[in-house]
Scaffold this motif. Structure first.
Motif, short mmCIF file in Angstrom:
data_model
loop_
_atom_site.label_atom_id
_atom_site.label_comp_id
_atom_site.label_asym_id
_atom_site.label_seq_id
_atom_site.Cartn_x
_atom_site.Cartn_y
_atom_site.Cartn_z
N GLU A 69 29.03 166.95 70.47
CA GLU A 69 29.65 165.69 71.10
C GLU A 69 28.66 163.90 70.43
O GLU A 69 27.30 164.71 70.37
CB GLU A 69 29.80 165.59 72.24
CG GLU A 69 29.78 164.21 72.41
CD GLU A 69 29.99 163.89 73.99
OE1 GLU A 69 29.20 164.71 74.89
OE2 GLU A 69 30.20 162.68 74.81
N ASP A 91 27.51 160.92 69.46
CA ASP A 91 28.04 159.44 70.36
C ASP A 91 26.33 158.15 70.10
O ASP A 91 25.64 158.74 69.21
CB ASP A 91 27.68 159.06 71.86
CG ASP A 91 28.46 158.21 72.14
OD1 ASP A 91 29.45 157.02 71.28
OD2 ASP A 91 28.33 157.92 73.62
N ARG A 147 21.99 153.69 78.61
CA ARG A 147 22.22 153.51 79.84
C ARG A 147 21.69 155.24 80.70
O ARG A 147 21.78 156.07 79.96
CB ARG A 147 23.46 153.35 80.42
CG ARG A 147 25.36 153.82 80.13
CD ARG A 147 25.75 153.97 80.61
NE ARG A 147 26.97 155.02 80.02
CZ ARG A 147 27.72 155.30 79.20
NH1 ARG A 147 27.99 153.70 78.68
NH2 ARG A 147 28.35 155.93 78.71
N SER A 148 21.13 154.84 81.98
CA SER A 148 20.20 156.01 82.62
C SER A 148 20.97 156.70 82.57
O SER A 148 19.66 158.08 82.21
CB SER A 148 19.69 155.49 83.70
OG SER A 148 21.27 155.29 84.51
N ASP A 149 22.33 157.24 82.81
CA ASP A 149 22.96 158.84 82.37
C ASP A 149 23.10 159.48 80.68
O ASP A 149 22.84 160.89 81.45
CB ASP A 149 24.39 159.51 82.98
CG ASP A 149 25.75 158.41 82.16
OD1 ASP A 149 25.30 157.33 81.39
OD2 ASP A 149 26.48 159.55 82.27
N ASP A 150 22.22 158.87 79.49
CA ASP A 150 22.66 159.66 78.49
C ASP A 150 21.30 160.26 78.84
O ASP A 150 21.72 161.32 77.77
CB ASP A 150 22.13 158.13 77.46
CG ASP A 150 23.17 157.10 77.12
OD1 ASP A 150 24.44 158.22 77.28
OD2 ASP A 150 23.02 155.92 77.36
N GLU A 183 20.56 162.05 80.50
CA GLU A 183 20.67 163.59 81.46
C GLU A 183 22.23 164.11 80.44
O GLU A 183 21.97 165.65 79.96
CB GLU A 183 21.65 163.21 82.65
CG GLU A 183 20.49 162.48 83.80
CD GLU A 183 19.88 163.59 84.29
OE1 GLU A 183 20.18 164.49 83.76
OE2 GLU A 183 18.66 162.98 85.00
N ARG A 184 23.17 163.60 80.18
CA ARG A 184 23.69 163.72 79.31
C ARG A 184 23.65 164.49 77.77
O ARG A 184 24.46 165.14 77.46
CB ARG A 184 25.08 162.64 78.70
CG ARG A 184 26.29 162.58 77.92
CD ARG A 184 27.05 162.05 78.66
NE ARG A 184 28.88 161.77 77.69
CZ ARG A 184 29.19 161.08 77.36
NH1 ARG A 184 28.42 159.74 77.82
NH2 ARG A 184 29.93 161.69 76.57
N PHE A 185 23.19 164.16 77.28
CA PHE A 185 22.98 164.71 75.46
C PHE A 185 21.07 164.83 75.19
O PHE A 185 20.57 165.23 76.37
CB PHE A 185 22.61 162.92 74.70
CG PHE A 185 23.94 162.47 75.15
CD1 PHE A 185 25.60 163.17 74.25
CD2 PHE A 185 23.61 160.93 75.76
CE1 PHE A 185 26.47 162.33 73.68
CE2 PHE A 185 25.74 160.81 75.84
CZ PHE A 185 26.44 161.46 74.86
N ASP A 186 21.29 165.95 74.18
CA ASP A 186 20.14 166.85 73.86
C ASP A 186 19.52 166.48 73.18
O ASP A 186 18.54 166.57 73.13
CB ASP A 186 20.61 168.18 74.16
CG ASP A 186 22.01 169.18 75.27
OD1 ASP A 186 21.32 169.26 76.42
OD2 ASP A 186 23.09 169.39 74.71
N CYS A 208 13.26 155.93 80.05
CA CYS A 208 13.56 157.89 80.45
C CYS A 208 12.67 158.58 81.86
O CYS A 208 11.92 158.08 81.05
CB CYS A 208 13.34 158.83 78.44
SG CYS A 208 14.37 159.77 78.68
N LYS A 243 13.55 164.93 75.46
CA LYS A 243 14.25 165.08 74.20
C LYS A 243 14.51 163.42 73.30
O LYS A 243 15.28 163.02 72.53
CB LYS A 243 15.95 164.82 75.27
CG LYS A 243 16.54 165.65 76.42
CD LYS A 243 17.63 165.31 76.65
CE LYS A 243 17.88 166.58 78.02
NZ LYS A 243 19.18 166.04 78.52
#
Ligand code: 4NP
Length: 153
Positions: free
Chosen positions: A31, A33, A70-73, A75-78, A95, A102
């Motif tokens: 994915e 982004d 945003r803060s969840d990025d 967590e979401r991306f490697d 972060c 990451k």
């Protein structure tokens, strides 16, 4: 892919890398982004100069819209890849400590003398060609890296 405004460099990197991923048949696995550290262009399409330069090389950036990191990025991306040192420092400041690994510079993956993608926003049109040249090189190198590092076996 992260830059300051998410209207020049990171959407270019997003569109080019997405094309590389699709050509390799890996769209179901990877994915892609992009986002900006700043908030001045939220919801905007990529800069018209970036769209035109990309179009000339066969990439269509018109469906992309600027958003802020945003803060969840984290967590979401490697891979969270900064276009320059300022972007990297801003990301490091936001972060959580366990996810700092990451964060990297996108140009680290390319084998050339650049460590960052220079901001083309206030320069002449040449800067947009340089962005594309650098981004294409780093996108190829990043895909090779991910194939070896994350997709083997
Ligand atoms: P980008 O370029 O970070 O590559 O999207 C910029 C876009 C806008 C601004 C600066 C850089 N600005 O100051 O509005």
């Amino acid at each position: 892919m992260v830059c300051l405004g998410n209207i020049c460099r990171s959407p270019t990197a997003h569109g080019v890398f997405q094309q590389r991923v699709e050509s390799a048949g890996l769209a179901a696995l990877i994915e892609v982004d992009s986002a900006g550290t700043g908030d001045f262009h939220l919801g905007e399409k990529p800069d018209v100069r970036s769209r035109k330069a990309a179009q000339q090389r066969g990439y269509n950036l018109s469906s992309l819209r600027a958003r802020q990191v945003r803060s969840d990025d984290f967590e979401r991306f490697d891979y969270i890849l900064a276009m320059d040192d300022n972007n990297l420092r801003d990301l490091q400041a936001q972060c959580p400590a366990p996810l700092q690994h990451k964060l990297r510079l996108f140009m680290e993956f390319a084998d050339n003398n650049y460590l960052s993608v220079p901001d083309p926003y206030y320069g002449d049109g040449e800067g947009f060609q340089l962005v594309l040249n650098l981004v294409e090189e780093a996108a190829d190198a990043l895909l090779n890296h991910i194939r070896k590092q994350d997709l083997q076996g």
